[in-house]
Scaffold this active site. Structure first.
Site, mmCIF file in Angstrom:
data_model
loop_
_atom_site.group_PDB
_atom_site.id
_atom_site.type_symbol
_atom_site.label_atom_id
_atom_site.label_comp_id
_atom_site.label_asym_id
_atom_site.label_seq_id
_atom_site.Cartn_x
_atom_site.Cartn_y
_atom_site.Cartn_z
ATOM 1 N N SER A 297 0.874 -1.172 0.000
ATOM 2 C CA SER A 297 0.000 0.000 0.000
ATOM 3 C C SER A 297 0.912 1.223 0.000
ATOM 4 O O SER A 297 1.839 1.312 0.812
ATOM 5 C CB SER A 297 -0.905 -0.005 1.224
ATOM 6 O OG SER A 297 -1.859 1.033 1.109
ATOM 7 N N GLU A 298 0.661 2.161 -0.902
ATOM 8 C CA GLU A 298 1.657 3.209 -1.154
ATOM 9 C C GLU A 298 1.860 4.162 0.025
ATOM 10 O O GLU A 298 2.829 4.907 0.067
ATOM 11 C CB GLU A 298 1.361 3.983 -2.442
ATOM 12 C CG GLU A 298 -0.002 4.626 -2.527
ATOM 13 C CD GLU A 298 -1.013 3.743 -3.232
ATOM 14 O OE1 GLU A 298 -0.944 2.503 -3.088
ATOM 15 O OE2 GLU A 298 -1.895 4.306 -3.915
ATOM 16 N N ASN A 299 0.950 4.110 0.990
ATOM 17 C CA ASN A 299 1.184 4.954 2.165
ATOM 18 C C ASN A 299 2.194 4.338 3.133
ATOM 19 O O ASN A 299 2.496 4.948 4.160
ATOM 20 C CB ASN A 299 -0.133 5.271 2.878
ATOM 21 C CG ASN A 299 -0.870 4.041 3.321
ATOM 22 O OD1 ASN A 299 -0.934 3.058 2.601
ATOM 23 N ND2 ASN A 299 -1.413 4.067 4.519
#
Lengths: 230, 219
Positions: free
Chosen positions: B47-49
């Site tokens: 997840s890019e966060n």
């Protein structure tokens, strides 16, 4: 003895001037340094340029700063959200400037600033309207766009624990922009849930070395002080 | 014809994700692909966060406001998972370390151009997030979407009319009607749902298709 810790948020943000470029950590509300941003609202600095992934959620933190009309310009990747009504209204009224930056470009422009690079060539956004008018280059057959670093006058970030030298560890996905914003600002102010003695943080696990942090605010101490006065 | 439901479409995409793959599932419909990855297999969801080894939603009452995914939903971390900052996260994406990214789309063009971030409405507030980074960075970009818009227009087009997210980046398109590869030869249809002929699919698709099916139809 060097002690970067400050016991209240008001003191930590006292000298942020009008017109400052302020990097604000957080992805949505995770990692948003709400207490520092609230202190900045009270402090009164105006005409700020804010760099943050989102343009505020609900009515608190960055949304409250925007609502107080302290923000002239914002750079972010994803301003429009279900709960970004404060920003949406001011944007539609033409009261706030927006630069939409792809999330990864936001990250690498901050990293470039922190690492002392003059610019970067990034493949992201090549051929799209977000790269219109920008210099491009083809390297080994792949297309890149020239992007410049984003330097902050100040970074406001939230970490989990820190020590008086400014070493920081974070909590889960609240880490997000904290470490790269800490490096990109001349003055990084970190709020932490707990200030621990030197040596208490495992040096192998320190995420942000203290060299990148100028002030550290222990929220627990502020709370204890407030309770003591009450 | 047996148009695929959203669940069937997610299950179909999941079939093409091998164990051991590092995978980013975009916000919305693509996120649901995770529900159809075989239990017990090791799939590395990014997840890019700042998560790798992302797990399912927590049990009610177990939510942690500091443990969310890119869609800002509460999630969990699997044993072996880890956290990292945005610099590392987008190095994983832009550096070609993510094997597969599954994204939604407004339009995909014959040459693999992707439009999925903005409808071009001048009054709309633009918001791009990590879509442009994922489009250029992941090794394989798969799109999953309805074949047609609600008003019946083809989302597969000769050239995108909406603002682009990335150029020539899409490798495979999964719709409720077909699976289509973007190749040097053009758009090659790999599968059609039962009861749908190639000719019918072509008639409702606004770009030329090549019949590359191994079988005439899938059940």
């Amino acid at each position: 003895m060097i002690d970067k810790s400050i016991n209240n948020v008001a003191e930590a943000v006292r000298d942020i001037p009008d017109g400052a470029v302020v990097l604000v950590g957080g992805f949505g509300t995770a990692g948003m340094p709400v207490e520092l941003v609230d202190a900045l609202i009270d402090q009164g600095a105006r005409e700020l340029t804010i760099v943050s992934n989102n343009a505020g959620n609900g009515e608190q933190g960055l949304a409250a700063l925007i609502k107080a009309r302290r923000v002239r310009r914002i750079l972010c990747s994803f301003p429009r959200q279900a709960d970004s009504h404060v920003f949406d209204e001011l944007y539609r009224a033409g009261s706030i400037e927006l630069e939409v930056v792809p999330q990864g470009n936001l990250a690498c422009r901050l990293e470039a600033a922190g690492a002392g690079l003059g610019a970067i060539f990034t493949p992201t956004a090549y051929g799209t309207q977000l790269a219109e008018g920008k210099e491009t280059r083809t390297i080994d057959g792949k297309h890149y766009v020239l992007e410049y670093p984003i330097h902050g006058d100040v970074a406001l970030i939230k970490a989990h624990r820190g020590d008086r030298w400014g070493n920081l560890v974070y909590n889960k996905s609240a880490r997000n922009f904290g470490p790269i914003m800490a490096r990109a600002a001349r003055c990084t102010i970190a709020q932490v849930n707990e200030l621990v003695p030197l040596g208490a943080l495992d040096p192998e696990a320190v995420v942000t070395p203290g060299i990148f942090v100028q002030r550290i605010v222990n929220l627990a101490a502020g709370q204890a002080l407030a309770e003591g006065l009450a | 014809m047996n148009r695929r439901s959203r669940e069937e479409l997610a299950a179909r995409v999941a079939l093409d994700i091998p164990e051991g793959a590092y995978v980013n599932l975009g916000i919305g419909l693509p996120t649901t692909v995770a529900n159809f990855l075989p239990a017990g297999g090791d799939y590395f969801l990014h997840s890019e966060n700042g998560l790798l080894g992302m797990g399912p939603a927590p049990a009610p009452g177990e939510e942690d406001p500091e443990l969310i995914n890119a869609g800002k939903q509460h999630v969990t971390l699997l044993p072996g998972g880890c956290y990292f900052h945005h610099g590392d996260s987008f190095a994983m994406i832009r550096g070609g370390h993510i094997d597969i990214c599954v994204l939604g789309a407004f339009q995909v063009a014959r040459n693999g151009d992707l439009a999925n971030w903005h409808l071009g409405d001048p009054d709309a507030i633009p918001a791009v997030g990590g879509a442009m980074d994922l489009a250029v960075g992941a090794r394989q970009v798969y799109v999953m979407m309805e074949h047609l818009t609600r008003t019946g227009e083809s989302k597969i087009v000769e050239r995108c009319t909406y603002p682009l997210t990335g150029i020539g980046c899409v490798k495979r398109i999964y719709t409720d009607l077909a699976v289509i590869d973007v190749t040097a030869r053009g758009l090659e249809v790999r599968e059609t749902v039962a009861g749908l002929t190639f000719e019918h699919l072509q008639s409702i698709t606004a770009a030329p298709l090549i019949d590359g099916r191994q079988r005439s139809a899938l059940a």
